[in-house]
Design an enzyme around this catalytic site. Structure first.
Site, PDB file in Angstrom:
ATOM      1  N   SER A  91       0.720  -1.172   0.082  1.00 54.22           N
ATOM      2  CA  SER A  91      -0.099  -0.064   0.006  1.00 54.22           C
ATOM      3  C   SER A  91       0.671   1.249   0.208  1.00 54.22           C
ATOM      4  O   SER A  91       0.465   2.212   0.512  1.00 54.22           O
ATOM      5  CB  SER A  91      -1.049   0.050   1.170  1.00 54.22           C
ATOM      6  OG  SER A  91      -0.292  -0.065   2.310  1.00 54.22           O
TER       7      SER A  91
ATOM      8  N   HIS B 149      12.748 -20.746   7.389  1.00 56.40           N
ATOM      9  CA  HIS B 149      13.704 -20.415   6.369  1.00 56.40           C
ATOM     10  C   HIS B 149      15.157 -21.263   6.821  1.00 56.40           C
ATOM     11  O   HIS B 149      15.851 -21.749   6.050  1.00 56.40           O
ATOM     12  CB  HIS B 149      14.330 -19.057   5.961  1.00 56.40           C
ATOM     13  CG  HIS B 149      14.833 -18.420   7.107  1.00 56.40           C
ATOM     14  ND1 HIS B 149      14.387 -17.649   8.067  1.00 56.40           N
ATOM     15  CD2 HIS B 149      16.148 -18.199   7.443  1.00 56.40           C
ATOM     16  CE1 HIS B 149      15.145 -17.103   9.122  1.00 56.40           C
ATOM     17  NE2 HIS B 149      16.342 -17.475   8.546  1.00 56.40           N
TER      18      HIS B 149
ATOM     19  N   LYS C 146      18.306 -24.102   4.708  1.00 63.52           N
ATOM     20  CA  LYS C 146      19.550 -23.913   4.496  1.00 63.52           C
ATOM     21  C   LYS C 146      20.335 -25.287   4.212  1.00 63.52           C
ATOM     22  O   LYS C 146      19.988 -26.224   5.004  1.00 63.52           O
ATOM     23  CB  LYS C 146      20.080 -23.272   5.933  1.00 63.52           C
ATOM     24  CG  LYS C 146      19.902 -21.902   6.337  1.00 63.52           C
ATOM     25  CD  LYS C 146      20.269 -21.374   7.815  1.00 63.52           C
ATOM     26  CE  LYS C 146      19.924 -20.158   7.737  1.00 63.52           C
ATOM     27  NZ  LYS C 146      21.287 -19.216   7.771  1.00 63.52           N
TER      28      LYS C 146
ATOM     29  N   ASP D  33      11.494 -15.918  18.472  1.00 60.26           N
ATOM     30  CA  ASP D  33      11.941 -15.647  17.385  1.00 60.26           C
ATOM     31  C   ASP D  33      12.876 -16.642  16.829  1.00 60.26           C
ATOM     32  O   ASP D  33      13.178 -17.061  15.744  1.00 60.26           O
ATOM     33  CB  ASP D  33      12.621 -14.379  17.460  1.00 60.26           C
ATOM     34  CG  ASP D  33      13.080 -13.685  16.168  1.00 60.26           C
ATOM     35  OD1 ASP D  33      12.282 -13.752  15.089  1.00 60.26           O
ATOM     36  OD2 ASP D  33      14.241 -13.264  15.780  1.00 60.26           O
TER      37      ASP D  33
ATOM     38  N   HIS E   2      13.589 -22.208  14.949  1.00 61.50           N
ATOM     39  CA  HIS E   2      14.742 -22.837  14.221  1.00 61.50           C
ATOM     40  C   HIS E   2      15.585 -23.651  15.061  1.00 61.50           C
ATOM     41  O   HIS E   2      15.917 -24.769  14.751  1.00 61.50           O
ATOM     42  CB  HIS E   2      15.703 -21.388  14.225  1.00 61.50           C
ATOM     43  CG  HIS E   2      15.414 -20.530  13.217  1.00 61.50           C
ATOM     44  ND1 HIS E   2      14.312 -20.554  12.490  1.00 61.50           N
ATOM     45  CD2 HIS E   2      15.627 -19.046  13.273  1.00 61.50           C
ATOM     46  CE1 HIS E   2      14.236 -19.357  11.913  1.00 61.50           C
ATOM     47  NE2 HIS E   2      14.742 -18.378  12.510  1.00 61.50           N
TER      48      HIS E   2
HETATM   49  P1  NDP Z   1       7.804  -4.900   7.020  1.00 57.63           P
HETATM   50  O1  NDP Z   1       6.806  -4.206   8.102  1.00 57.63           O
HETATM   51  O2  NDP Z   1       8.898  -4.401   6.729  1.00 57.63           O
HETATM   52  O3  NDP Z   1       6.607  -4.939   5.566  1.00 57.63           O
HETATM   53  C1  NDP Z   1       5.212  -4.927   5.852  1.00 57.63           C
HETATM   54  C2  NDP Z   1       4.783  -5.097   4.454  1.00 57.63           C
HETATM   55  O4  NDP Z   1       3.226  -5.333   4.527  1.00 57.63           O
HETATM   56  C3  NDP Z   1       4.811  -3.783   3.646  1.00 57.63           C
HETATM   57  O5  NDP Z   1       5.153  -4.227   2.403  1.00 57.63           O
HETATM   58  C4  NDP Z   1       3.773  -3.011   3.742  1.00 57.63           C
HETATM   59  O6  NDP Z   1       3.329  -2.305   2.850  1.00 57.63           O
HETATM   60  C5  NDP Z   1       2.655  -4.227   3.828  1.00 57.63           C
HETATM   61  N1  NDP Z   1       1.416  -3.963   4.557  1.00 57.63           N
HETATM   62  C6  NDP Z   1       1.349  -3.691   5.782  1.00 57.63           C
HETATM   63  N2  NDP Z   1       0.035  -3.401   6.067  1.00 57.63           N
HETATM   64  C7  NDP Z   1      -0.777  -3.320   4.935  1.00 57.63           C
HETATM   65  C8  NDP Z   1      -2.023  -3.166   4.807  1.00 57.63           C
HETATM   66  N3  NDP Z   1      -2.821  -3.061   5.614  1.00 57.63           N
HETATM   67  N4  NDP Z   1      -2.290  -3.193   3.393  1.00 57.63           N
HETATM   68  C9  NDP Z   1      -1.377  -3.416   2.362  1.00 57.63           C
HETATM   69  N5  NDP Z   1      -0.071  -3.634   2.691  1.00 57.63           N
HETATM   70  C10 NDP Z   1       0.221  -3.749   4.040  1.00 57.63           C
HETATM   71  O7  NDP Z   1       7.826  -6.296   7.495  1.00 57.63           O
HETATM   72  P2  NDP Z   1       8.787  -7.522   7.072  1.00 57.63           P
HETATM   73  O8  NDP Z   1       9.217  -7.371   5.781  1.00 57.63           O
HETATM   74  O9  NDP Z   1      10.103  -7.068   8.086  1.00 57.63           O
HETATM   75  O10 NDP Z   1       8.192  -8.843   7.573  1.00 57.63           O
HETATM   76  C11 NDP Z   1       7.296  -9.466   6.847  1.00 57.63           C
HETATM   77  C12 NDP Z   1       7.129 -10.738   7.519  1.00 57.63           C
HETATM   78  O11 NDP Z   1       8.320 -11.550   7.267  1.00 57.63           O
HETATM   79  C13 NDP Z   1       6.574 -10.884   8.692  1.00 57.63           C
HETATM   80  O12 NDP Z   1       5.881 -12.051   8.891  1.00 57.63           O
HETATM   81  C14 NDP Z   1       7.890 -11.072   9.633  1.00 57.63           C
HETATM   82  O13 NDP Z   1       7.861 -11.737  10.912  1.00 57.63           O
HETATM   83  C15 NDP Z   1       8.647 -12.171   8.405  1.00 57.63           C
HETATM   84  N6  NDP Z   1      10.279 -12.093   8.662  1.00 57.63           N
HETATM   85  C16 NDP Z   1      10.956 -10.863   8.386  1.00 57.63           C
HETATM   86  C17 NDP Z   1      12.544 -10.845   8.368  1.00 57.63           C
HETATM   87  C18 NDP Z   1      13.147  -9.779   8.265  1.00 57.63           C
HETATM   88  O14 NDP Z   1      14.335  -9.697   8.356  1.00 57.63           O
HETATM   89  N7  NDP Z   1      12.698  -8.528   7.749  1.00 57.63           N
HETATM   90  C19 NDP Z   1      13.028 -12.266   8.791  1.00 57.63           C
HETATM   91  C20 NDP Z   1      12.123 -13.441   8.828  1.00 57.63           C
HETATM   92  C21 NDP Z   1      10.760 -13.240   8.815  1.00 57.63           C
HETATM   93  P3  NDP Z   1       3.339  -0.603   2.811  1.00 57.63           P
HETATM   94  O15 NDP Z   1       4.651  -0.508   3.849  1.00 57.63           O
HETATM   95  O16 NDP Z   1       3.674  -0.267   1.276  1.00 57.63           O
HETATM   96  O17 NDP Z   1       1.959  -0.183   3.363  1.00 57.63           O
END
Ligand code: NDP
Length: 490
Positions: free
Chosen positions: A47, A170, A174, A227, A232
């Site tokens: 979004s 993930h 590995k 976490d 893991h």
């Molecule tokens: P982020 O907070 O960085 O990203 C969230 C994403 O979801 C963004 O693209 C955001 O879009 C989108 N989003 C959130 N709310 C809405 C909404 N209401 N409508 C539309 N889009 C929405 O999260 P991460 O990428 O860090 O994490 C994502 C998943 O991956 C989680 O489950 C996390 O636990 C898992 N994870 C993350 C790791 C990491 O290193 N980051 C490692 C391992 C797992 P926008 O900003 O454009 O609104």
């Protein structure tokens, strides 16, 4: 609701503008494109008010930042990428997504989004029929305790059959983790000694020398137990502790692992030490009085015929002395002390699986030092080292999920059984104890491992050893020798 057998004919990834997409997903897609494995439309959904060009630009930045240099592969990836903008809480987002998917019959929907939105997105997909014939890939964490995991299972199962649900941990993608399974069951010499009669204790350390790296707000809802330990580390334990799979095929591995999770004795507060590094509360998004643990040490028992009485000493933490992942399987010492230097359980043989930053497997045994005395040194026979050609876990996982291969994913039963082990201590525990960055966590954690000689401390920066060589190695701080060591124990 039937599970598709065909390869996914589109990939939708929710969370296209997020941190995980930048760090892992675009580089993985690029690598798949370079390997000729990516030939379906890819739709990013977020979004941020982006256009398709913005998404491709983000992909380019991400790929370049992660060492991608294959222009042809990137051009191919870019040609597959489109973007749908909209809030996941808004039904019209899913209507636009359905239009963008055209005639795709078996899309794979990847939920790379905050867990609080998993249910919203699944409901949105179901609302416009995009769950039919589709797969769903769910990022970790799958729930935040037993109850929420069960609730999430109900929501996901309302739209997808179990065979179409791919729960990511993930770590399972590995190579060094896959090798635990291979090494155990591709070799016959281990099985006779792989039990409580011969193994004294097992230690697993997954340590990081860095902090929460700007993800304090996320970490406040997680902590080290949720976490790392519950997923893991428990996966590593399951691969080491499982019975031989009954037949060839990953379903048998899933069943055998699930039995281990079910045999794990639920943790009690006395078997857990929680720590928090000094300075954590100053991180952005972290409460000034936060009790979230950035370190957890656990003494686990597995109540099974094979493992009764064998302690599994597990620990993880941030801002520790080194970034290192290591498993140590300590064998019992010989029943009779024939040599002075094998007294008191010191110097027992062990098998060492180095998981990171390099990958190797080593078997340690004692060898006599030349001379009149019957004394020796512990020598390691190094059996395996990392290949620079290794595929990144996310590349394997996405390729597997799109092909409908659940080998590297966790099952519903395993996820719930693992939460059951930690469920009580997530709520009932002592306060997190402070520890200084650069140490191995709070001193109180030492008591958990003290009856088994203290924690083994992984080497800080081991040099990859050549395949199949013998090298002098581990000593313990309980020993007084100042011999140069690859390992230490405290
Ligand atoms: P982020 O907070 O960085 O990203 C969230 C994403 O979801 C963004 O693209 C955001 O879009 C989108 N989003 C959130 N709310 C809405 C909404 N209401 N409508 C539309 N889009 C929405 O999260 P991460 O990428 O860090 O994490 C994502 C998943 O991956 C989680 O489950 C996390 O636990 C898992 N994870 C993350 C790791 C990491 O290193 N980051 C490692 C391992 C797992 P926008 O900003 O454009 O609104």
């Amino acid at each position: 609701m039937t599970a598709p057998k065909a390869h996914a004919d589109a990939l939708v990834f929710f969370g296209a503008s997020g941190d995980l997409a930048r760090k892992q997903i675009f580089p993985a897609l690029h690598a798949m494109a370079a390997a000729g494995e990516l030939n379906v439309p890819i739709v990013g959904v977020a979004s941020s008010g982006w256009s398709g060009e913005d998404l491709r630009e983000r992909a380019r930045e991400s790929v370049l930042a992660h060492g991608g240099t294959d222009d042809e592969a990137f051009a191919h990836l870019a040609s597959l990428l489109t973007y749908v903008d909209g809030d996941y809480r808004d039904e019209s987002t899913f209507v636009r997504l359905r239009d963008a998917l055209g005639g795709a019959k078996h899309p794979a929907h990847y939920l790379a989004i905050p867990p609080s939105l998993f249910g919203t997105v699944i409901a949105g997909l179901k609302g416009v029929g995009l769950h039919e014939g589709a797969r769903v890939i769910v990022e970790k964490p799958f729930g935040r305790d037993l109850e929420s995991a069960r609730e999430l299972d109900v929501v996901v199962a309302s739209a997808f059959p179990e065979e179409s649900i791919f729960r990511i941990d993930h770590y399972l993608g590995k190579d060094e983790i896959m090798n635990l399974l291979y090494f155990r069951f591709a070799n016959s010499f281990l099985e006779p000694v792989w039990n409580r009669d011969h193994i004294d204790h097992v230690e697993v350390t997954l340590a990081e020398d860095f902090g929460v790296q700007g993800r304090g707000a996320f970490y406040e809802s997680a902590g080290a137990l949720r976490d790392v330990v519950e997923n893991h580390i428990f996966q590593i334990v399951a691969l080491l502790a499982m019975e031989p799979p009954a037949y060839q095929g990953y379903a048998a591995v899933q069943q055998a692992k699930e039995s281990v999770f079910r045999s794990m004795r639920p943790l009690e507060p006395s078997c857990l030490v929680r720590g928090q590094f000094d300075g954590y509360r100053d991180e952005e998004g972290v409460a000034a009085d936060s009790d979230i643990e950035t370190f957890a040490a656990v003494r686990l028992f597995i109540d099974s015929w094979r493992w009764e009485g064998v302690p599994w000493l597990l620990r993880t933490g941030k801002m520790l002395h080194a970034t290192a992942g290591e498993v140590m399987v300590f064998f019992k010492r010989p029943p009779q002390v024939l040599f002075d230097d094998s007294r008191d359980g010191e110097n027992s043989n062990y098998l060492r699986f180095r998981l990171s930053p390099i990958s190797e497997i080593a078997l340690a045994a004692r060898v006599k030092t030349p001379g009149e005395e019957f004394t020796g040194t512990q020598q390691e026979f190094v059996l395996h080292t990392e290949s620079p050609l290794e595929r990144a876990p996310y590349e394997r996982l996405l390729a597997g999920a799109m092909a409908g291969d659940s080998a590297l994913f966790t099952s519903r039963g395993s996820v719930e059984a693992a939460w059951r082990v930690v469920d009580d201590v997530l709520v009932h525990h002592d306060a997190a104890l402070p520890y200084a960055p650069g140490t191995w966590g709070p001193a109180e954690a030492d008591a958990l491992a003290a009856p088994w000689g203290g924690w083994h401390q992984p080497a800080v920066s081991p040099t990859p050893s050549p395949t199949a060589t013998a090298s002098p190695t581990a000593q313990t701080t309980a020993q007084t020798t100042a011999q140069t060591t690859a390992q230490e124990k405290s």
